[in-house]
Motif scaffolding. Sequence first.
Motif, PDB file in Angstrom:
ATOM      1  N   TYR A 114       0.694  -1.243   0.356  1.00 11.38           N
ATOM      2  CA  TYR A 114      -0.249  -0.113   0.210  1.00 11.38           C
ATOM      3  C   TYR A 114       0.943   1.457  -0.214  1.00 11.38           C
ATOM      4  O   TYR A 114       0.490   2.244  -0.651  1.00 11.38           O
ATOM      5  N   SER A 127       1.109   4.235  -2.926  1.00  7.16           N
ATOM      6  CA  SER A 127       0.325   5.044  -2.707  1.00  7.16           C
ATOM      7  C   SER A 127       2.043   6.439  -2.969  1.00  7.16           C
ATOM      8  O   SER A 127       1.424   7.542  -3.223  1.00  7.16           O
ATOM      9  N   LYS A 142      -3.867   8.814  -8.926  1.00  3.80           N
ATOM     10  CA  LYS A 142      -3.889   8.792  -8.152  1.00  3.80           C
ATOM     11  C   LYS A 142      -4.123   7.136  -8.090  1.00  3.80           C
ATOM     12  O   LYS A 142      -3.119   6.038  -7.116  1.00  3.80           O
ATOM     13  N   TYR A 202      -4.670   0.850  -3.966  1.00  2.00           N
ATOM     14  CA  TYR A 202      -4.085   2.227  -3.651  1.00  2.00           C
ATOM     15  C   TYR A 202      -5.447   2.731  -4.107  1.00  2.00           C
ATOM     16  O   TYR A 202      -5.507   2.739  -5.178  1.00  2.00           O
ATOM     17  N   LYS A 203      -6.860   2.912  -2.848  1.00  2.00           N
ATOM     18  CA  LYS A 203      -7.518   4.238  -4.063  1.00  2.00           C
ATOM     19  C   LYS A 203      -8.876   3.174  -4.463  1.00  2.00           C
ATOM     20  O   LYS A 203      -9.170   3.910  -5.445  1.00  2.00           O
ATOM     21  N   ASN A 231      -3.721   1.865   5.432  1.00  2.00           N
ATOM     22  CA  ASN A 231      -4.392   3.070   4.569  1.00  2.00           C
ATOM     23  C   ASN A 231      -5.093   4.202   6.073  1.00  2.00           C
ATOM     24  O   ASN A 231      -4.770   5.511   5.616  1.00  2.00           O
TER      25      ASN A 231
END
Length: 178
Positions: A19, A23, A48, A53-54, A108
Amino acid sequence: MGLEIIIFFGAILFGIFIYWTESKSNKVYRFFNKVFNSKELQMKPTDKKGFIYKQDVLPRVLFVAFTFLIVALIIEFLTPIAIFSSYLGVSAFASAIFGTLIGTYVANFVLKSGQVIEEQSDSIEDVVKDGLNKGKEFLEDLKNKDTKVVDEAKKEIKEQSKAPEKSARERLKDKGLM
């Protein structure tokens, strides 16, 4: 059971590492995005988003599970280690997937809380300064009110001690009723 716990905690650290690295840079995701999508559907340079990630829950779970499945199949066929032929192998496989997912959510949480603290640090400073200023004003008001109360009390004492009033008998004598 001890090996599963070690695999689980190692997978949590692995999830945090994945992660965090994603990021910082999502070059691999961008590469696959360019390969599989047309020019109109490709992600913008400011986006991003990555594999983990996201991402929403389901794509994140699918990516982690398929990645571990591919790695487990490669290990199964290229080495004498039999992952899927025993309960311990399947249990370790599941612990690795679950630990990696937990690690991504821990990372996160840490990154988001760091961003929130960074954004709110100026406003927290302003809140503390405002609180201190209001406290000083409150103390000044208390001091001023105290002096007003003392002044009023002094005035009342002076008024009472100025001239002694005539008694009721003396007033009646003055009026001639007695």
